[in-house]
Design a protein around this motif. Sequence first.
Motif, short mmCIF file in Angstrom:
data_model
loop_
_atom_site.label_atom_id
_atom_site.label_comp_id
_atom_site.label_asym_id
_atom_site.label_seq_id
_atom_site.Cartn_x
_atom_site.Cartn_y
_atom_site.Cartn_z
N GLU A 61 0.83 -1.21 0.00
CA GLU A 61 0.00 0.00 0.00
C GLU A 61 0.86 1.25 0.00
OE1 GLU A 61 -2.76 -0.25 3.23
OE2 GLU A 61 -3.84 -1.93 2.34
N LYS A 62 1.92 1.25 0.80
CA LYS A 62 2.81 2.42 0.85
C LYS A 62 3.55 2.57 -0.49
CE LYS A 62 3.35 4.71 4.11
NZ LYS A 62 2.67 5.97 4.47
N ARG A 63 3.88 1.45 -1.13
CA ARG A 63 4.51 1.49 -2.46
C ARG A 63 3.59 2.19 -3.45
NH1 ARG A 63 3.56 -1.62 -6.96
NH2 ARG A 63 5.21 -1.56 -8.49
N HIS A 64 2.32 1.79 -3.45
CA HIS A 64 1.37 2.40 -4.38
C HIS A 64 1.15 3.88 -4.05
CE1 HIS A 64 0.32 -0.95 -6.90
NE2 HIS A 64 0.23 -1.72 -5.84
N TYR A 65 1.19 4.23 -2.79
CA TYR A 65 1.05 5.63 -2.40
C TYR A 65 2.19 6.45 -3.00
CZ TYR A 65 0.86 9.84 0.40
OH TYR A 65 0.81 11.15 0.79
N CYS A 66 3.41 5.94 -2.90
CA CYS A 66 4.58 6.64 -3.46
C CYS A 66 4.47 6.78 -4.98
CB CYS A 66 5.87 5.92 -3.09
SG CYS A 66 6.27 6.02 -1.35
N LEU A 67 4.03 5.70 -5.63
CA LEU A 67 3.87 5.75 -7.08
C LEU A 67 2.78 6.75 -7.48
CD1 LEU A 67 4.30 1.98 -7.97
CD2 LEU A 67 5.94 3.84 -8.33
N SER A 68 1.75 6.86 -6.65
CA SER A 68 0.69 7.85 -6.95
C SER A 68 1.25 9.26 -6.83
CB SER A 68 -0.51 7.66 -6.02
OG SER A 68 -0.23 8.13 -4.71
N LYS A 69 2.10 9.50 -5.82
CA LYS A 69 2.71 10.82 -5.65
C LYS A 69 3.58 11.16 -6.87
CE LYS A 69 2.74 12.85 -1.97
NZ LYS A 69 1.96 14.01 -1.55
N GLU B 51 -17.66 4.60 -3.19
CA GLU B 51 -18.48 3.53 -2.61
C GLU B 51 -17.62 2.44 -2.00
OE1 GLU B 51 -21.17 2.12 -5.61
OE2 GLU B 51 -22.32 3.98 -5.61
N ARG B 52 -16.45 2.18 -2.60
CA ARG B 52 -15.52 1.16 -2.07
C ARG B 52 -14.96 1.57 -0.73
NH1 ARG B 52 -11.19 -0.96 -6.32
NH2 ARG B 52 -10.70 -2.32 -4.59
N GLY B 53 -14.72 2.88 -0.58
CA GLY B 53 -14.10 3.37 0.64
C GLY B 53 -15.12 3.64 1.65
N LEU C 174 -3.74 5.02 -6.08
CA LEU C 174 -4.38 5.44 -4.84
C LEU C 174 -5.45 4.45 -4.39
CD1 LEU C 174 -4.50 9.24 -5.61
CD2 LEU C 174 -3.35 8.19 -3.63
N VAL C 175 -6.17 3.87 -5.33
CA VAL C 175 -7.14 2.84 -4.97
C VAL C 175 -6.42 1.65 -4.33
CG1 VAL C 175 -8.75 1.14 -5.91
CG2 VAL C 175 -8.92 3.53 -6.62
N GLN C 176 -5.31 1.25 -4.93
CA GLN C 176 -4.55 0.12 -4.38
C GLN C 176 -3.93 0.46 -3.03
OE1 GLN C 176 -2.27 -2.20 -7.38
NE2 GLN C 176 -3.11 -0.67 -8.80
N ALA C 177 -3.70 1.75 -2.79
CA ALA C 177 -3.18 2.20 -1.49
C ALA C 177 -4.32 2.46 -0.51
CB ALA C 177 -2.36 3.47 -1.67
N GLU C 178 -5.53 2.23 -0.96
CA GLU C 178 -6.75 2.43 -0.15
C GLU C 178 -6.91 3.89 0.26
OE1 GLU C 178 -7.15 -0.52 2.92
OE2 GLU C 178 -7.00 -2.17 1.47
N LYS C 179 -6.54 4.79 -0.61
CA LYS C 179 -6.74 6.23 -0.44
C LYS C 179 -7.86 6.64 -1.39
CE LYS C 179 -3.08 6.80 2.24
NZ LYS C 179 -3.20 7.09 3.66
N PHE C 180 -9.07 6.20 -1.05
CA PHE C 180 -10.20 6.31 -1.98
C PHE C 180 -10.64 7.75 -2.24
CE2 PHE C 180 -10.60 2.10 0.09
CZ PHE C 180 -10.36 1.33 -1.01
#
Length: 137
Positions: free
Chosen positions: A71-79, A135-137, A108-114
């Motif tokens: 999740e943190k990896r995906h957050y960084c990639l989103s940034k 709706e997912r979040g 961000l979806v994969q990082a659960e930052k909906f």
Amino acid sequence: RRPMLEYFQSRRFVNVVTSNDVMSREEGASSSSQIFAASSPKQWEKKGYYFLKHRLFRPAAACFDQAGMKEKRHYCLSKLCLKEALDNEKQGMKMESREKLMEAASHLVQAEKFKIAAECLMKCNQKDLAANVLERG
């Protein structure tokens, strides 16, 4: 590979020793053979946060990946994608900016930052997708 090895050595991610330091030379082993001491997940996590703090998103993502923090990896990639989207927008490249926003939303979806993912989708006029994400979040 060589530049990355030198980079990891300079950042002290790895300890490098020759095979002679570890075992007696085996037949056919070259003197340039190298063995790397594995970094622990905690060490990778620590370096990941270091890179994130300094806005070095790609190496941070790689460190979090090694630490098993998907999740943190995906957050960084989103940034990283958001930064590239902003750069593209400043240069008048609207289509490329939109593509990066969509990619950021996916990460961000994969990082659960909906909520943030939905905001990216709204900027791309993807209201239905944004509603589904919320709706997912």
